[in-house]
Structures are given as C-alpha cells and as structure tokens.
Enzyme design. Sequence first.
Site, PDB file in Angstrom:
ATOM      1  N   ARG A  35      11.864  -9.195  -0.169  1.00  0.00           N
ATOM      2  CA  ARG A  35      11.120  -9.119  -1.440  1.00  0.00           C
ATOM      3  C   ARG A  35      11.803  -9.974  -2.495  1.00  0.00           C
ATOM      4  O   ARG A  35      13.015 -10.178  -2.449  1.00  0.00           O
ATOM      5  CB  ARG A  35      11.035  -7.661  -1.908  1.00  0.00           C
ATOM      6  N   HIS A  59      13.407   0.143   5.645  1.00  0.00           N
ATOM      7  CA  HIS A  59      13.884   1.426   5.114  1.00  0.00           C
ATOM      8  C   HIS A  59      15.373   1.649   5.355  1.00  0.00           C
ATOM      9  O   HIS A  59      16.020   2.387   4.623  1.00  0.00           O
ATOM     10  CB  HIS A  59      13.116   2.585   5.747  1.00  0.00           C
ATOM     11  N   ASN A  87       9.446  -2.259  11.713  1.00  0.00           N
ATOM     12  CA  ASN A  87       9.855  -2.683  10.363  1.00  0.00           C
ATOM     13  C   ASN A  87      11.114  -1.904   9.959  1.00  0.00           C
ATOM     14  O   ASN A  87      11.091  -0.672   9.890  1.00  0.00           O
ATOM     15  CB  ASN A  87       8.698  -2.423   9.388  1.00  0.00           C
ATOM     16  N   HIS A 125      10.887  -7.427   5.343  1.00  0.00           N
ATOM     17  CA  HIS A 125      10.230  -7.995   4.162  1.00  0.00           C
ATOM     18  C   HIS A 125      11.325  -8.405   3.182  1.00  0.00           C
ATOM     19  O   HIS A 125      12.057  -7.554   2.677  1.00  0.00           O
ATOM     20  CB  HIS A 125       9.327  -6.915   3.548  1.00  0.00           C
ATOM     21  N   HIS A 148       0.413  -0.581   8.553  1.00  0.00           N
ATOM     22  CA  HIS A 148       0.517   0.209   7.333  1.00  0.00           C
ATOM     23  C   HIS A 148       0.035   1.657   7.533  1.00  0.00           C
ATOM     24  O   HIS A 148      -1.101   1.891   7.903  1.00  0.00           O
ATOM     25  CB  HIS A 148      -0.226  -0.386   6.135  1.00  0.00           C
ATOM     26  N   GLU A 183      -3.247  -9.579  10.060  1.00  0.00           N
ATOM     27  CA  GLU A 183      -2.813  -8.190  10.252  1.00  0.00           C
ATOM     28  C   GLU A 183      -3.722  -7.335   9.385  1.00  0.00           C
ATOM     29  O   GLU A 183      -3.706  -7.453   8.150  1.00  0.00           O
ATOM     30  CB  GLU A 183      -1.343  -8.007   9.845  1.00  0.00           C
ATOM     31  N   ARG A 189      15.006  -5.611  -3.192  1.00  0.00           N
ATOM     32  CA  ARG A 189      15.303  -4.178  -3.354  1.00  0.00           C
ATOM     33  C   ARG A 189      15.813  -3.528  -2.073  1.00  0.00           C
ATOM     34  O   ARG A 189      16.421  -2.479  -2.106  1.00  0.00           O
ATOM     35  CB  ARG A 189      14.076  -3.417  -3.865  1.00  0.00           C
ATOM     36  N   THR A 246       4.075  -2.173   0.097  1.00  0.00           N
ATOM     37  CA  THR A 246       2.943  -3.084  -0.014  1.00  0.00           C
ATOM     38  C   THR A 246       1.647  -2.279  -0.076  1.00  0.00           C
ATOM     39  O   THR A 246       1.390  -1.457   0.790  1.00  0.00           O
ATOM     40  CB  THR A 246       2.918  -4.027   1.213  1.00  0.00           C
ATOM     41  N   GLU A 299       7.935 -10.651   6.651  1.00  0.00           N
ATOM     42  CA  GLU A 299       6.890 -10.402   5.657  1.00  0.00           C
ATOM     43  C   GLU A 299       7.349 -11.003   4.342  1.00  0.00           C
ATOM     44  O   GLU A 299       8.514 -10.867   3.965  1.00  0.00           O
ATOM     45  CB  GLU A 299       6.697  -8.898   5.451  1.00  0.00           C
TER      46      GLU A 299
END
Length: 243
Positions: free
Chosen positions: A45, A10, A7, A43, A191, A151, A49, A101, A70
């Site tokens: 969003r 970040h 992922n 992701h 996660h 998941e 962001r 999340t 995602e």
Amino acid sequence: MVQLGVNIDHVATVRQARRADEPDPVWAAVQAELGGADGITFHLREDRRHINDRDAFLLKQTVTVKLNMEMSIASSIVRIARRLQPDQCTLVPERREELTTEGGLNVVKFVRRIRTVVRAFHREGIVVSAFIEPTPDQIRASADCGFDAVELWTGGYAHARSESAIKRELDRLQIGIEQGHEYKMEVHAGHGLTYRNVHRVAGLRGFGEFNIGHSIISRAVFVGLSEAVREMKNLLHRHSPRE
Ligand code: PXP
C-alpha cells in the site's frame, strides 16, 4: 485444478501493531507454501501500513510459487512493481481510510491511465489482473485495457444474508466468469471468502484462482498457517466442479 493464492498482509499488520520485527510475513509465505499454497499475494500500500518494501523484495527472492502483487495505479507503486518483477500484478483501488480494499477498481472511469499501466507491465512480461466488481461494463473495459485476467470481487456474495441475495450474487459471478472467458481473460475470485462460505463460490464453473487472506490468517492463529492453508485447499478441491 483451481489455484489458491494466500494473502499474507495480515501477518505484517500484526507486526506493525508493535512496530516490531515479528511476525515476519516472509516466514508466513514459507509456511503457506508448505501447506500447498499455489501463490503468495501481498498488497504494497502507498501508506505501507502492513507490507513494506523490504518484505516485497525478500518475497521476490524467496517465494517459489506464483508471486502476486496487489497494488494501486499510483506511479510510485508502479515504479516499484516494475523493479520487483512479480509474476502477476493485480490492480486494486486504494483509499487511505479504508480497513481493507473495498469493492473493485473503476476501470471504466480510469481506462486511459490503466491501459498505460497494463502496457508497461506487459513490456516487462508481467501478467496483469484487474480487481473489479462483476459487472458487464467493468469486465468489458478490462478486456479493452488488455488485462490478462480479472479478479471478481466476491464481497457482494460474502456480505449477502438472504438466500435470494446470495443466489443473485452467485448468478452475477457466474455471468461474469462467462463474460471474462469470452474476452479470453482468466477469471479469479477474491474478498471476504471464508471456510464457511467458500463452498458455493468454489462450486461455480470457471474460476481459475482464489485469493484469500483474512480467514486463513485468522484460522492460522489456532492451527498454524500450513494447516490452515491445507484445509482451505481441501475445501476448494472438494467443492470444485468435476472437469
Ligand atoms: N483479493 C484482493 C484484490 C484483495 O484486495 C483482498 C484483500 O486484501 C483479497 C483478495 C483477500 O480478501 P480477504 O482478506 O477478505 O480474504
């Protein structure tokens, strides 16, 4: 062989801290692939962001491994995903005030809306996964909706402190894996997984894919992203049960 989805959100978060054009999450995807990532996860969003539309469409053009998007079930995001055509959409809950999340999607509660979204993606040939808590009712509802995969949220395991709590969470995940397979779904994990805690989850039999972000990007600050991905893949393979 278990698959690692990296992922890269970040990286975009750091870029957005300055509203600048670096670091570029598209570069991160290249580095992750060079380190052996089996998939790139991002992701998009609703509040954009971190990852934005430009990133999503460039990732679609450049990523050569599995592209996993995602996303929430908001219509505006579903429309973008249908245009983008990632290999897999993972439906997640989304709240604006959260840092990341938190917990899984409540498939039981939103079953009708979710079933419509799953059908729309299947018409496009896109694999659909539900990010859920490892509970029997959420897994059953996901199967009812026609998901190809679930998941399982591993945050409960990652946050557990006592050995008995850790064991309880691992049992929950193992039961969830078996239930998911009974419903003919693939079972993924994600996660809160880190270089320190991933070994016990990787040791469970039946997870096909791990989606990991924070810990890999954190290590990448010091060792570079390709190396960080390589180290995580080695850990996953070392601790996976033998076939
Ligand atoms: N899987 C899903 C569905 C997520 O929402 C996240 C967080 O964005 C992850 C995996 C990765 O979690 P972490 O960053 O804690 O590794």
